[in-house]
Design a protein around this motif. Sequence first.
Motif, PDB file in Angstrom:
ATOM      1  N   ARG A   2       0.848  -1.186   0.000  1.00 32.50           N
ATOM      2  CA  ARG A   2       0.000   0.000   0.000  1.00 32.50           C
ATOM      3  C   ARG A   2       0.889   1.244   0.000  1.00 32.50           C
ATOM      4  NH1 ARG A   2       0.423   2.353   4.887  1.00 32.50           N
ATOM      5  NH2 ARG A   2       0.988   1.060   6.675  1.00 32.50           N
ATOM      6  N   ARG A   3       0.296   2.367  -0.301  1.00 33.17           N
ATOM      7  CA  ARG A   3       1.032   3.624  -0.251  1.00 33.17           C
ATOM      8  C   ARG A   3       1.233   4.034   1.207  1.00 33.17           C
ATOM      9  NH1 ARG A   3       2.395   7.282  -4.062  1.00 33.17           N
ATOM     10  NH2 ARG A   3       1.162   6.163  -5.646  1.00 33.17           N
ATOM     11  N   ALA A   4       2.447   4.430   1.533  1.00 32.27           N
ATOM     12  CA  ALA A   4       2.763   4.808   2.901  1.00 32.27           C
ATOM     13  C   ALA A   4       2.147   6.157   3.259  1.00 32.27           C
ATOM     14  CB  ALA A   4       4.277   4.857   3.097  1.00 32.27           C
ATOM     15  N   LYS A   5       1.910   6.358   4.545  1.00 28.98           N
ATOM     16  CA  LYS A   5       1.401   7.622   5.060  1.00 28.98           C
ATOM     17  C   LYS A   5       2.567   8.457   5.587  1.00 28.98           C
ATOM     18  CE  LYS A   5      -2.800   5.229   6.548  1.00 28.98           C
ATOM     19  NZ  LYS A   5      -3.621   4.830   7.730  1.00 28.98           N
ATOM     20  N   ARG A   6       2.406   9.758   5.516  1.00 29.26           N
ATOM     21  CA  ARG A   6       3.492  10.649   5.941  1.00 29.26           C
ATOM     22  C   ARG A   6       3.859  10.461   7.409  1.00 29.26           C
ATOM     23  NH1 ARG A   6       5.054  15.087   2.853  1.00 29.26           N
ATOM     24  NH2 ARG A   6       4.022  15.269   0.832  1.00 29.26           N
ATOM     25  N   ALA A  14      13.629   4.365  10.249  1.00 27.39           N
ATOM     26  CA  ALA A  14      14.317   3.507  11.206  1.00 27.39           C
ATOM     27  C   ALA A  14      14.517   2.115  10.629  1.00 27.39           C
ATOM     28  CB  ALA A  14      13.515   3.439  12.511  1.00 27.39           C
ATOM     29  N   LEU A  15      13.510   1.605   9.918  1.00 28.26           N
ATOM     30  CA  LEU A  15      13.639   0.301   9.276  1.00 28.26           C
ATOM     31  C   LEU A  15      14.788   0.311   8.273  1.00 28.26           C
ATOM     32  CD1 LEU A  15      10.745  -1.859   7.821  1.00 28.26           C
ATOM     33  CD2 LEU A  15      12.799  -1.449   6.496  1.00 28.26           C
ATOM     34  N   MET A  16      14.828   1.331   7.427  1.00 28.84           N
ATOM     35  CA  MET A  16      15.878   1.413   6.419  1.00 28.84           C
ATOM     36  C   MET A  16      17.255   1.510   7.057  1.00 28.84           C
ATOM     37  SD  MET A  16      14.657   1.185   3.340  1.00 28.84           S
ATOM     38  CE  MET A  16      16.063   1.816   2.431  1.00 28.84           C
ATOM     39  N   ALA A  64       3.524  -5.847   8.458  1.00 32.31           N
ATOM     40  CA  ALA A  64       3.703  -7.089   9.191  1.00 32.31           C
ATOM     41  C   ALA A  64       2.374  -7.445   9.864  1.00 32.31           C
ATOM     42  CB  ALA A  64       4.800  -6.917  10.236  1.00 32.31           C
ATOM     43  N   PRO A  65       2.219  -8.685  10.325  1.00 32.55           N
ATOM     44  CA  PRO A  65       0.956  -9.059  10.975  1.00 32.55           C
ATOM     45  C   PRO A  65       0.583  -8.169  12.155  1.00 32.55           C
ATOM     46  CG  PRO A  65       2.214 -11.021  10.437  1.00 32.55           C
ATOM     47  CD  PRO A  65       3.102  -9.843  10.135  1.00 32.55           C
ATOM     48  N   ASP A  66       1.586  -7.616  12.854  1.00 36.17           N
ATOM     49  CA  ASP A  66       1.288  -6.766  13.999  1.00 36.17           C
ATOM     50  C   ASP A  66       1.060  -5.314  13.618  1.00 36.17           C
ATOM     51  OD1 ASP A  66       3.818  -5.909  13.350  1.00 36.17           O
ATOM     52  OD2 ASP A  66       4.723  -6.375  15.291  1.00 36.17           O
ATOM     53  N   GLY A  67       1.072  -5.020  12.316  1.00 39.32           N
ATOM     54  CA  GLY A  67       0.827  -3.668  11.852  1.00 39.32           C
ATOM     55  C   GLY A  67       2.064  -2.822  11.670  1.00 39.32           C
ATOM     56  N   SER A  68       3.212  -3.305  12.115  1.00 36.34           N
ATOM     57  CA  SER A  68       4.463  -2.577  11.916  1.00 36.34           C
ATOM     58  C   SER A  68       4.931  -2.749  10.470  1.00 36.34           C
ATOM     59  CB  SER A  68       5.537  -3.099  12.876  1.00 36.34           C
ATOM     60  OG  SER A  68       5.837  -4.455  12.589  1.00 36.34           O
ATOM     61  N   ALA A 143      12.625  -5.627   6.629  1.00 37.04           N
ATOM     62  CA  ALA A 143      13.063  -5.930   7.979  1.00 37.04           C
ATOM     63  C   ALA A 143      13.537  -7.384   8.064  1.00 37.04           C
ATOM     64  CB  ALA A 143      11.922  -5.687   8.962  1.00 37.04           C
ATOM     65  N   LYS A 144      14.586  -7.611   8.808  1.00 33.72           N
ATOM     66  CA  LYS A 144      15.205  -8.937   8.869  1.00 33.72           C
ATOM     67  C   LYS A 144      14.225 -10.065   9.196  1.00 33.72           C
ATOM     68  CE  LYS A 144      19.801  -7.135   9.984  1.00 33.72           C
ATOM     69  NZ  LYS A 144      20.875  -7.056  10.995  1.00 33.72           N
ATOM     70  N   PRO A 145      13.293  -9.885  10.128  1.00 34.82           N
ATOM     71  CA  PRO A 145      12.377 -10.995  10.432  1.00 34.82           C
ATOM     72  C   PRO A 145      11.477 -11.396   9.270  1.00 34.82           C
ATOM     73  CG  PRO A 145      12.372  -9.372  12.205  1.00 34.82           C
ATOM     74  CD  PRO A 145      13.100  -8.752  11.048  1.00 34.82           C
ATOM     75  N   TYR A 146      11.366 -10.531   8.253  1.00 37.03           N
ATOM     76  CA  TYR A 146      10.429 -10.804   7.163  1.00 37.03           C
ATOM     77  C   TYR A 146      11.125 -11.082   5.838  1.00 37.03           C
ATOM     78  CZ  TYR A 146       7.289  -9.161  10.706  1.00 37.03           C
ATOM     79  OH  TYR A 146       6.614  -9.027  11.895  1.00 37.03           O
TER      80      TYR A 146
END
Length: 215
Positions: A2-6, A14-16, A64-68, A143-146
Motif C-alpha cells: 500500500r502507499r505509505a502515510k506521511r 528507522a527500518l531502512m 507485518a501481521p502486527d501492523g508494523s 526488515a530482517k524478520p520478514y
Amino acid sequence: MRRAKRDERAALAALMFEQFYEQAELQQQFSGIDPETAHRIGPIVLGLGQGYFFAHGDVFVCDAPDGSPAGVIAGADAQRLAHFGPLGQFFYALRHGKELRDVPRPLLGQIMRNSRPVLAAHSTKWYRRYCGRPYYLAQFGVAKPYRGTGVARDLLEGAIEHAAANGYPAVVLETFLRENVPMYMHFGFQLKQAYENNGFTEYRLLLPLMQLGTY
C-alpha cells in the motif's frame, strides 16, 4: 503493498537504517562516530531525505501481521532525482531538515566528509545511454524478520507494476551489494554497468518495460 502515510516516515526511516547500517556505504558515512550516536541521528537523516519521495515520488510499504512495517520501497521519476542516490537523502536533509539543527555542526561536517568516497562511486545519470526517462528506485529494504517471506517480491513487483501503469519505459536502480544483483536479475533486471571508485563498486541495473528507443 500500500502507499505509505506521511506520519509513518520515522518508522520507515528507522527500518531502512537498521537494514543498511552494517553495510559498507553507511559504515563509511558514519565512520568514526560511535554506534549509539549513529543510531540516534541516522534515522533522522534518512527520514528527512525520505520526505522528498513523499512530496515528489512514491513510498510504498508492506505491513507485518502486527501492523508494523515489514518493508518499504521508494521511487520517483528519474529526471527529478538528478542529485539523489544512496546518500543523496542526507544532502536533501541538510537543506530542508529543521531536526538537524540539533546535530552539532562538526558532526555533520564529519558525515559529509565520510560520504565523499561513496558519492564518488555513484551516478544518477548512467541510465541515459539506455533510456531517457525511467522510473528510479532509490530505497528498498525489508526488515530482517520478514526476509524470505515474500515481502521483497510484493514490494518490487508492486513498484514495477506502478511504473508500467504510469507509462515509464524502464525501471532503474543501483546497489553496492554484489549479492543483490542475482535477485534483481531474477526479476528481469539487466546488469548494465559495474563502476568502481575508492573501493566501492556500484552495480547499475535496468528493467525494460517496453521496447526502448535510442536516446
